[in-house]
Design a protein around this motif. Structure first.
Motif, PDB file in Angstrom:
ATOM      1  N   THR A 164       0.834  -1.209   0.000  1.00 16.32           N
ATOM      2  CA  THR A 164       0.000   0.000   0.000  1.00 16.32           C
ATOM      3  C   THR A 164       0.864   1.253   0.000  1.00 16.32           C
ATOM      4  O   THR A 164       0.578   2.218  -0.720  1.00 16.32           O
ATOM      5  CB  THR A 164      -0.931   0.005   1.228  1.00 16.32           C
ATOM      6  N   TRP A 168       0.824   4.157  -2.826  1.00 11.48           N
ATOM      7  CA  TRP A 168       0.399   5.522  -2.499  1.00 11.48           C
ATOM      8  C   TRP A 168       1.511   6.549  -2.652  1.00 11.48           C
ATOM      9  O   TRP A 168       1.238   7.743  -2.772  1.00 11.48           O
ATOM     10  CB  TRP A 168      -0.127   5.557  -1.061  1.00 11.48           C
ATOM     11  N   HIS A 169       2.757   6.116  -2.600  1.00  3.45           N
ATOM     12  CA  HIS A 169       3.873   7.066  -2.585  1.00  3.45           C
ATOM     13  C   HIS A 169       3.877   8.003  -3.801  1.00  3.45           C
ATOM     14  O   HIS A 169       4.042   9.223  -3.638  1.00  3.45           O
ATOM     15  CB  HIS A 169       5.202   6.313  -2.473  1.00  3.45           C
ATOM     16  N   ALA A 172       1.162  10.684  -3.317  1.00  2.00           N
ATOM     17  CA  ALA A 172       1.509  11.645  -2.265  1.00  2.00           C
ATOM     18  C   ALA A 172       2.592  12.601  -2.745  1.00  2.00           C
ATOM     19  O   ALA A 172       2.540  13.808  -2.474  1.00  2.00           O
ATOM     20  CB  ALA A 172       1.972  10.903  -1.013  1.00  2.00           C
TER      21      ALA A 172
END
Length: 298
Positions: A164, A168-169, A172
């Protein structure tokens, strides 16, 4: 205008939180443990940011013979470490993002306690300004909410839900990049009159010189590989505007001259530090490309 200011404040909060969240997603507990168990690095960072840079602000202000408002603004900025742009500069220069984010949080937290005594000491020694009294609890809670919590959440995701975190990195980081540009544009548009009013004065130059010299000091007073040392330079170059703005409101009655000088110092500081980080990024990208080319021909 009030709505625009509220929107800008909201984007600034998103920028800080997204930047720290992205840094946490890219961090590991092992890397942080290695960072903080290496005593010289945090000790040198504290020395550079809590002692050397504030003295630099005092010295540059005195050397340039700044008027009272500009001198006060320069001292306020120099005495306030741990600016959220520090982690962003680590990303821009392709440096040690984990070390930059972790040290930024540490400096912001410690700076919450040292800011007022440092400013009072310098202004008293220079026989300028008034006593500064701030609510330390509010500053600490602000640092925890906007910087420490997003970083910790990202770190926990990386530790317990690595897939996850990796997914998501990129998102972001993209949010951090976009809001970074919006914040820079907003600072310039919102304060252009103050900056223009100071053209021809030494205030802009003083802010530029402070950031450039602080970058060098932070780099020299650091340990580890070059990427980590220059990351510490970027952390030292950009300061935390929150305590400075609070001090102006409490101790200086929101004086327009001090507020204008503060905006000029902050913007000229970014004008010095962002290009340095960009040059470092270009060099590292070129070095990485050369290394890949060499490896592919073997």
């Amino acid at each position: 205008m009030d709505r625009l200011q509220m929107l800008f404040n909201a984007v600034t909060v998103i920028f800080i939180a997204a930047t720290m969240f992205a840094a946490g997603l890219g961090a590991t507990v092992a890397a942080l443990r290695s960072l903080f168990t290496s005593v010289p690095l945090p000790a040198l960072a504290l020395l550079a940011n809590m002692v050397v840079v504030p003295l630099l602000g005092w010295g540059i202000g005195a050397l340039f013979g700044l008027p009272t408002a500009a001198f006060v603004a320069l001292v306020l900025v120099a005495s306030s470490p741990g600016g959220p742009f520090g982690a962003k500069l680590a990303m821009v220069q392709k440096g040690d993002v984990v070390a930059g984010a972790a040290m930024q949080v540490l400096l912001a937290a410690v700076g919450s306690f040292t800011f007022a005594p440092t400013v009072n000491g310098i202004l008293a020694a220079a026989d300028i300004g008034k006593g500064v009294s701030l609510d330390v609890g509010v500053l600490v809670r602000t640092v925890a909410l906007l910087q420490l919590v997003p970083f910790a959440v990202g770190l926990l995701l990386r530790r317990y839900a690595a897939p996850t975190a990796r997914a998501w990195h990129p998102m972001a980081a993209a949010v951090s990049n976009v809001t970074f540009l919006i914040v820079l544009a907003g600072m310039l548009v919102g304060n252009w009159r103050d900056v223009v009013a100071l053209l021809g004065s030494l205030t802009l130059l003083a802010g530029f010189v402070l950031a450039a010299v602080a970058f060098a000091v932070g780099t020299l007073l650091a340990t580890g590989p070059p990427a980590r040392r220059t990351t510490m330079g970027g952390v030292a170059a950009v300061r935390n505007a929150g305590p400075a703005l609070a001090a102006i409101g409490i101790a200086f009655g929101d004086q327009p001259a001090v507020l204008g000088a503060l905006a000029a110092v902050l913007l000229s500081g970014l004008a010095a530090s962002v290009p340095i980080a960009s040059v470092l990024s270009g060099r590292r990208s070129a070095a990485a490309a050369a290394s890949d080319s060499t490896n592919s021909t073997r």
